[in-house]
Design a protein around this motif. Structure first.
Motif, PDB file in Angstrom:
ATOM      1  N   ILE A  89       0.994  -1.169  -0.056  1.00 52.69           N
ATOM      2  CA  ILE A  89       0.197  -0.035   0.181  1.00 52.69           C
ATOM      3  C   ILE A  89       0.981   1.279  -0.251  1.00 52.69           C
ATOM      4  O   ILE A  89       0.630   2.649  -0.962  1.00 52.69           O
ATOM      5  N   ASN A  90       1.904   1.765   0.929  1.00 57.39           N
ATOM      6  CA  ASN A  90       2.724   2.340   0.860  1.00 57.39           C
ATOM      7  C   ASN A  90       3.718   2.522  -0.236  1.00 57.39           C
ATOM      8  O   ASN A  90       3.648   3.833  -1.173  1.00 57.39           O
ATOM      9  N   GLY A  91       3.480   1.516  -1.008  1.00 62.37           N
ATOM     10  CA  GLY A  91       4.670   2.519  -2.344  1.00 62.37           C
ATOM     11  C   GLY A  91       3.648   2.387  -3.227  1.00 62.37           C
ATOM     12  O   GLY A  91       4.212   3.082  -4.306  1.00 62.37           O
ATOM     13  N   LEU A  92       2.096   1.852  -3.472  1.00 68.00           N
ATOM     14  CA  LEU A  92       1.518   2.761  -4.596  1.00 68.00           C
ATOM     15  C   LEU A  92       1.191   3.755  -3.939  1.00 68.00           C
ATOM     16  O   LEU A  92       1.355   4.910  -5.270  1.00 68.00           O
ATOM     17  N   LEU A 142      -6.738  -3.821   5.351  1.00 71.87           N
ATOM     18  CA  LEU A 142      -6.267  -2.148   5.292  1.00 71.87           C
ATOM     19  C   LEU A 142      -6.286  -1.345   5.943  1.00 71.87           C
ATOM     20  O   LEU A 142      -4.900   0.310   5.871  1.00 71.87           O
ATOM     21  N   TYR A 143      -6.711  -0.812   7.429  1.00 70.66           N
ATOM     22  CA  TYR A 143      -7.121  -0.321   8.377  1.00 70.66           C
ATOM     23  C   TYR A 143      -6.124  -0.260   8.834  1.00 70.66           C
ATOM     24  O   TYR A 143      -4.521   0.408   9.380  1.00 70.66           O
ATOM     25  N   ARG A 144      -5.335  -1.443   9.372  1.00 75.16           N
ATOM     26  CA  ARG A 144      -3.820  -1.809   9.926  1.00 75.16           C
ATOM     27  C   ARG A 144      -3.051  -1.598   9.017  1.00 75.16           C
ATOM     28  O   ARG A 144      -1.969  -1.548   9.422  1.00 75.16           O
ATOM     29  N   ALA A 145      -2.917  -2.022   7.544  1.00 76.58           N
ATOM     30  CA  ALA A 145      -1.823  -1.464   7.046  1.00 76.58           C
ATOM     31  C   ALA A 145      -1.783  -0.495   6.770  1.00 76.58           C
ATOM     32  O   ALA A 145      -0.527  -0.106   7.119  1.00 76.58           O
TER      33      ALA A 145
END
Length: 156
Positions: A89-92, A142-145
């Motif tokens: 997610i961070n990479g996106l 997603l929230y955890r990420a």
């Protein structure tokens, strides 16, 4: 970054709907999240599974937006740890991806035209989840990420 979750069928179970609302509320602090429900096929026999998946796949394709990163949830997809998923997610976000679209099929899964053309096929678990439960698990992950990305204390 915008996150869209395309789901086949409606969320019928009240407890799942309530859980989804909880995590959608939490996620608002990190991203714009949209749930798009696509009409499912009704009254089919299992022998009709390929036709059902194809019809549902056609509806999914109509809901996809040009330029979005597509991630198909599929039991045969790549598995991630929580930290690997957070890194994805961070990479996106770091690559400037404006929209990530997660695609969750109906009771019979996704058509190969969806899984084969998605940028990534991802498995939430090696366990089989109902398509409704997959929505809730995805939102929670997603929230955890995002809490991992931002250093919040939700993930231990």
């Amino acid at each position: 970054m915008k996150i869209s979750i395309i789901c086949v069928g409606r969320t019928k179970e009240r407890f799942i709907h309530e859980g989804m609302e909880k995590y959608l509320k939490f996620l608002r602090h990190y991203a714009e999240v949209e749930i798009v429900e696509i009409k499912d096929e009704r009254g089919f026999d299992l022998k009709d599974a390929p036709v059902v998946r194809r019809k549902e796949g056609e509806r999914i394709k109509k809901a996809l937006r040009e330029g979005a990163m597509t991630i198909a949830l599929d039991e045969r997809g790549q598995e991630f740890t929580t930290h690997e998923f957070a890194a994805l997610i961070n990479g996106l976000k770091e690559k400037g991806i404006r929209e990530a679209v997660f695609i969750i099929g109906g009771a019979l899964g996704l058509d190969e035209s969806i899984t084969g053309h998605a940028h990534l096929a991802m498995a939430l678990s090696r366990l089989t989840l109902t398509h409704e439960m997959a929505r809730l698990v995805l939102l929670e992950q997603l929230y955890r990420a995002f809490t991992v990305i931002t250093g919040k204390t939700y993930h231990y």
